[in-house]
Design a protein around this motif. Structure first.
Motif, PDB file in Angstrom:
ATOM      1  N   LEU A  78       0.842  -1.178   0.000  1.00  0.00           N
ATOM      2  CA  LEU A  78       0.000   0.000   0.000  1.00  0.00           C
ATOM      3  C   LEU A  78       0.884   1.237   0.000  1.00  0.00           C
ATOM      4  O   LEU A  78       2.025   1.182   0.447  1.00  0.00           O
ATOM      5  CB  LEU A  78      -0.896   0.016   1.242  1.00  0.00           C
ATOM      6  CG  LEU A  78      -1.942  -1.070   1.319  1.00  0.00           C
ATOM      7  CD1 LEU A  78      -2.589  -1.056   2.689  1.00  0.00           C
ATOM      8  CD2 LEU A  78      -2.989  -0.881   0.253  1.00  0.00           C
ATOM      9  N   PRO A  79       0.364   2.349  -0.472  1.00  0.00           N
ATOM     10  CA  PRO A  79       1.139   3.579  -0.408  1.00  0.00           C
ATOM     11  C   PRO A  79       1.511   3.911   1.035  1.00  0.00           C
ATOM     12  O   PRO A  79       0.792   3.535   1.965  1.00  0.00           O
ATOM     13  CB  PRO A  79       0.189   4.628  -0.984  1.00  0.00           C
ATOM     14  CG  PRO A  79      -0.808   3.862  -1.772  1.00  0.00           C
ATOM     15  CD  PRO A  79      -0.916   2.519  -1.120  1.00  0.00           C
ATOM     16  N   PRO A  80       2.622   4.616   1.233  1.00  0.00           N
ATOM     17  CA  PRO A  80       3.031   4.981   2.597  1.00  0.00           C
ATOM     18  C   PRO A  80       1.941   5.794   3.292  1.00  0.00           C
ATOM     19  O   PRO A  80       1.262   6.597   2.673  1.00  0.00           O
ATOM     20  CB  PRO A  80       4.285   5.816   2.383  1.00  0.00           C
ATOM     21  CG  PRO A  80       4.684   5.640   0.975  1.00  0.00           C
ATOM     22  CD  PRO A  80       3.525   5.100   0.227  1.00  0.00           C
ATOM     23  N   GLY A  81       1.804   5.572   4.584  1.00  0.00           N
ATOM     24  CA  GLY A  81       0.823   6.308   5.362  1.00  0.00           C
ATOM     25  C   GLY A  81      -0.538   5.638   5.439  1.00  0.00           C
ATOM     26  O   GLY A  81      -1.395   6.078   6.186  1.00  0.00           O
ATOM     27  N   ILE A  82      -0.758   4.598   4.672  1.00  0.00           N
ATOM     28  CA  ILE A  82      -2.038   3.890   4.728  1.00  0.00           C
ATOM     29  C   ILE A  82      -1.838   2.617   5.530  1.00  0.00           C
ATOM     30  O   ILE A  82      -1.003   1.790   5.200  1.00  0.00           O
ATOM     31  CB  ILE A  82      -2.564   3.548   3.322  1.00  0.00           C
ATOM     32  CG1 ILE A  82      -2.861   4.825   2.555  1.00  0.00           C
ATOM     33  CG2 ILE A  82      -3.813   2.679   3.418  1.00  0.00           C
ATOM     34  CD1 ILE A  82      -3.372   4.588   1.161  1.00  0.00           C
ATOM     35  N   THR A  83      -2.588   2.509   6.593  1.00  0.00           N
ATOM     36  CA  THR A  83      -2.517   1.299   7.405  1.00  0.00           C
ATOM     37  C   THR A  83      -3.761   0.460   7.146  1.00  0.00           C
ATOM     38  O   THR A  83      -4.819   0.984   6.798  1.00  0.00           O
ATOM     39  CB  THR A  83      -2.441   1.630   8.907  1.00  0.00           C
ATOM     40  OG1 THR A  83      -3.570   2.429   9.249  1.00  0.00           O
ATOM     41  CG2 THR A  83      -1.168   2.371   9.226  1.00  0.00           C
ATOM     42  N   VAL A  84      -3.613  -0.823   7.318  1.00  0.00           N
ATOM     43  CA  VAL A  84      -4.721  -1.749   7.114  1.00  0.00           C
ATOM     44  C   VAL A  84      -5.222  -2.190   8.483  1.00  0.00           C
ATOM     45  O   VAL A  84      -4.446  -2.614   9.334  1.00  0.00           O
ATOM     46  CB  VAL A  84      -4.270  -2.972   6.290  1.00  0.00           C
ATOM     47  CG1 VAL A  84      -5.408  -3.973   6.152  1.00  0.00           C
ATOM     48  CG2 VAL A  84      -3.774  -2.539   4.928  1.00  0.00           C
ATOM     49  N   VAL A  85      -6.518  -2.086   8.680  1.00  0.00           N
ATOM     50  CA  VAL A  85      -7.148  -2.567   9.905  1.00  0.00           C
ATOM     51  C   VAL A  85      -7.454  -4.044   9.682  1.00  0.00           C
ATOM     52  O   VAL A  85      -8.202  -4.405   8.779  1.00  0.00           O
ATOM     53  CB  VAL A  85      -8.441  -1.780  10.213  1.00  0.00           C
ATOM     54  CG1 VAL A  85      -9.108  -2.319  11.462  1.00  0.00           C
ATOM     55  CG2 VAL A  85      -8.150  -0.303  10.337  1.00  0.00           C
ATOM     56  N   GLU A  86      -6.830  -4.891  10.490  1.00  0.00           N
ATOM     57  CA  GLU A  86      -6.987  -6.347  10.362  1.00  0.00           C
ATOM     58  C   GLU A  86      -8.123  -6.817  11.273  1.00  0.00           C
ATOM     59  O   GLU A  86      -8.086  -6.588  12.476  1.00  0.00           O
ATOM     60  CB  GLU A  86      -5.699  -7.058  10.771  1.00  0.00           C
ATOM     61  CG  GLU A  86      -4.484  -6.672   9.964  1.00  0.00           C
ATOM     62  CD  GLU A  86      -4.385  -7.413   8.647  1.00  0.00           C
ATOM     63  OE1 GLU A  86      -5.028  -8.474   8.512  1.00  0.00           O
ATOM     64  OE2 GLU A  86      -3.675  -6.924   7.762  1.00  0.00           O
ATOM     65  N   LEU A  87      -9.117  -7.462  10.682  1.00  0.00           N
ATOM     66  CA  LEU A  87     -10.233  -8.024  11.444  1.00  0.00           C
ATOM     67  C   LEU A  87     -10.329  -9.517  11.154  1.00  0.00           C
ATOM     68  O   LEU A  87     -10.101  -9.945  10.028  1.00  0.00           O
ATOM     69  CB  LEU A  87     -11.555  -7.354  11.056  1.00  0.00           C
ATOM     70  CG  LEU A  87     -11.669  -5.854  11.258  1.00  0.00           C
ATOM     71  CD1 LEU A  87     -13.021  -5.369  10.764  1.00  0.00           C
ATOM     72  CD2 LEU A  87     -11.462  -5.475  12.707  1.00  0.00           C
TER      73      LEU A  87
END
Length: 138
Positions: A13-22
């Motif tokens: 992913l582009p820098p600064g985008i975090t993924v919320v893991e569910l």
């Protein structure tokens, strides 16, 4: 070990985008449950990025939604019958808190990237005596 060059991984992913893991599970039938869940997610304003079926009974959904719609997603997941893990409940609760107490309305338009891993569990077959015991009829 050879690391992958940047930009070749599916999860990059582009820098600064975090993924919320569910993570969650369901005892419902996989073939009937996933379309209902996708309809619920669409009504919450989610954009489905990727859907993967992993053997034996796992579905992975990657999607985006606006922070302001996190309440609708959380309640929609629960009302569909998704049993979220403890960590997933904590993450969703934190997102709801951030949404509620964010003083800047413009930040509520922030886009969240979410990865939901659903495990479809077969209900165990119980002997009739065991089912009556658990229901308090024995």
């Amino acid at each position: 070990m050879n690391p992958e060059p940047p930009g070749t991984s599916e999860t990059t992913l582009p820098p600064g985008i975090t993924v919320v893991e569910l993570r969650g599970r369901s005892f419902e039938d996989h073939q009937e449950f996933v379309p209902a869940l996708l309809d619920t997610m669409a009504s919450c304003g989610c954009w489905l990025l990727k859907r993967r079926e992993l053997p034996p009974n796992v579905t992975e959904l990657n999607f985006e939604l606006l922070l302001r719609s996190v309440f609708e997603l959380y309640s929609g997941l629960l009302s569909c019958g998704v049993e979220l893990s403890r960590d997933s409940h904590t993450r969703m609760k934190s997102l709801c808190t951030v949404r509620d107490h964010n003083p800047h309305r413009a930040r509520r338009r922030r886009v969240l990237t979410i990865r939901l891993e659903l495990i479809f569990v077969e209900e165990p077959d119980c002997p009739s005596d065991m089912a009556q015991i658990t229901m308090g009829r024995a």
